[in-house]
Enzyme design. Structure first.
Site, PDB file in Angstrom:
ATOM      1  CG  HIS A  16       0.224   6.184  -0.853  1.00  0.00           C
ATOM      2  ND1 HIS A  16      -0.881   6.695  -1.490  1.00  0.00           N
ATOM      3  CD2 HIS A  16      -0.243   5.487   0.229  1.00  0.00           C
ATOM      4  CE1 HIS A  16      -1.976   6.334  -0.831  1.00  0.00           C
ATOM      5  NE2 HIS A  16      -1.606   5.593   0.210  1.00  0.00           N
ATOM      6  CG  HIS A  54      -1.856   1.140   1.282  1.00  0.00           C
ATOM      7  ND1 HIS A  54      -3.113   1.104   0.705  1.00  0.00           N
ATOM      8  CD2 HIS A  54      -1.736   2.385   1.830  1.00  0.00           C
ATOM      9  CE1 HIS A  54      -3.711   2.268   0.894  1.00  0.00           C
ATOM     10  NE2 HIS A  54      -2.901   3.064   1.578  1.00  0.00           N
ATOM     11  CD  GLU A  55       1.679   3.539   3.638  1.00  0.00           C
ATOM     12  OE1 GLU A  55       1.923   4.616   3.072  1.00  0.00           O
ATOM     13  OE2 GLU A  55       0.625   3.323   4.267  1.00  0.00           O
TER      14      GLU A  55
END
Length: 435
Positions: A21, A17-18
């Site tokens: 980004h 997920h990170e």
């Protein structure tokens, strides 16, 4: 080791997920000065040319930091590569990239699972009825001798024969001749000082000819459904070997109180048409029968390019089920809020999966990854969806909301989420201790 495996799966999903980004920002030339996995004390860190990478003590989240609001940053506030100075679309891509990364990762995990370890399926088409369930209203001396009591919910499996008289609600229960040792009986019984009924094991000796009971017949018994029957189709829809067929049938029963359901039932070599009407139990349909995969479980791999299509089908089902689950949570919050799981419960579920069959961790990872994506896209403060909501408002107003308002909303939302997380951790931990 199984607990560590489950924690590792969650940590990987957070990293994915990170990374979404982070990669979306760096690919557009946007500054990102921190990449952190976990919260709390720093266990390991590395200072790169532009970004500090850190691993922290509690791997229950993570974040990508931007220098926009860093008072120690040496970057001029009007630098076009600061996130806040980029157009709305650029910022929206960065904010939504974590959700997109989780969805892509879930699909790829399913591809790997189907192509390598395969997936579990039923050995034969259809849904098996391993047992029927009935409530005992009164007992005879023969039933008392084996330990049965009025109020018990009796599970009748394929080792037992029974005759039911619908006029008198009387039942005669006996051991099938092929059984040459005591048969285990299982009943749910309300015991003193217990919130929930307990499962009690009894024994029915082979010497027992019959046990006489009076029962409150469930819909399955009234319809003539017997242990060992296989449901081949419902309302004209044929069942295959997917494990989802059991869930489809269960959902149809639960959502059809007092509504007739047409079944095609295989009993031995016969195929029988039966109509069962689920009873209304506080708004949910019940027929008083267990459901299980037919023919046991087998693991099968998908060969060739077909794996991509089947993975897409499985991915779509997971997404649909997840969205439907969140819709049910919102619509019936008071009834479903107790089912919300925190990190401790998720790790415990993953540990059980890893202990029983580590190959199922692939599906567990895909399922949690989709749930993580859906949760983050919700328009709630401190989540990705909350940031996107602010971007939408900015696009409609032509200018962003004042920073004080945004900071206040985000900080309040963060505190609420942290409070909810702490509550779920404490509740789930207490539940595990009591088990």
């Amino acid at each position: 080791m199984s607990v560590l495996a489950a924690i590792a799966v969650l940590a990987i999903l957070i990293v994915v997920h990170e990374l979404g980004h982070f990669i979306a920002a760096r690919a557009q030339g946007i500054y990102a000065n921190r990449f952190s996995i976990g919260f709390g004390p720093v266990l390991w860190s590395y200072k790169g040319p532009e970004t500090e990478y850190a691993l922290r003590a509690f791997p229950l989240g993570g974040y990508v930091g931007f220098p926009d609001d860093d008072p120690d940053s040496q970057i001029p506030p009007d630098d076009p590569n600061l996130l806040k100075n980029r157009p709305l679309l650029d910022r929206a891509i960065v904010i939504s990239a974590g959700v997109i990364a989780n969805l892509i990762f879930a699909y790829l995990v399913l591809v790997v699972q189907l192509g390598t370890v395969g997936t579990l399926e039923a050995g034969q088409p259809g849904v098996l009825i391993p047992q029927v369930v009935t409530e005992i209203t009164s007992v005879s001396p023969s039933a008392t001798q084996v330990g049965l009591q009025a109020g018990d919910r009796l599970y009748i499996n394929s080792n037992l024969d029974y005759q039911f008289n619908p006029q008198t609600n009387a039942m005669q229960l006996s051991v099938k001749p092929k059984v040459d040792k005591p048969v285990k009986l299982y009943v749910e019984r309300q015991v003193p000082d217990a919130d929930q009924p307990k499962l009690v094991e009894l024994a029915l000796p082979t010497t027992t000819q019959t046990v006489d009971l009076s029962i409150k017949p469930a819909a399955a018994i009234q319809t003539g459904i017997q242990p060992g029957d296989v449901i081949l189709a419902v309302n004209g829809q044929e069942f295959g070997r997917s494990l989802r067929e059991e869930g489809v049938l269960r959902k149809l029963i639960e959502t059809s109180p007092n509504t007739p359901i047409q079944l095609q039932v295989k009993r031995g070599e016969q195929v029988l048409p039966l109509t069962v009407t689920p009873r209304d139990d506080n708004g949910q349909g019940r027929i008083g029968a267990g459901l299980a995969p037919n023919g046991g479980l087998v693991r099968e791999r998908v060969a060739g390019l077909a794996v991509f299509g089947q993975a897409a089908d499985e991915f779509q089902k997971i997404v649909n089920d997840t969205l439907e689950g969140f819709a049910q949570l919102i619509q019936k919050f008071s009834q479903t809020s107790s089912q919300v799981a925190g990190p401790v419960a998720i790790v415990a579920a993953g540990a059980k999966i890893a202990q029983s069959d580590a190959a199922n961790l692939f599906y567990f990872a895909a399922l949690i990854s989709v749930n993580l994506a859906v949760i983050n896209i919700l328009p709630l403060p401190a989540l990705d969806g909350g940031h996107l909501a602010f971007l939408l408002i900015e696009g409609l107003r032509g200018k962003p909301l004042p920073s004080k308002i945004q900071d206040g909303v985000m900080q309040t939302g963060l505190m609420l989420l942290l409070g909810l997380g702490i509550f779920l951790i404490l509740r789930d931990t207490a539940n595990l201790i009591q088990q």
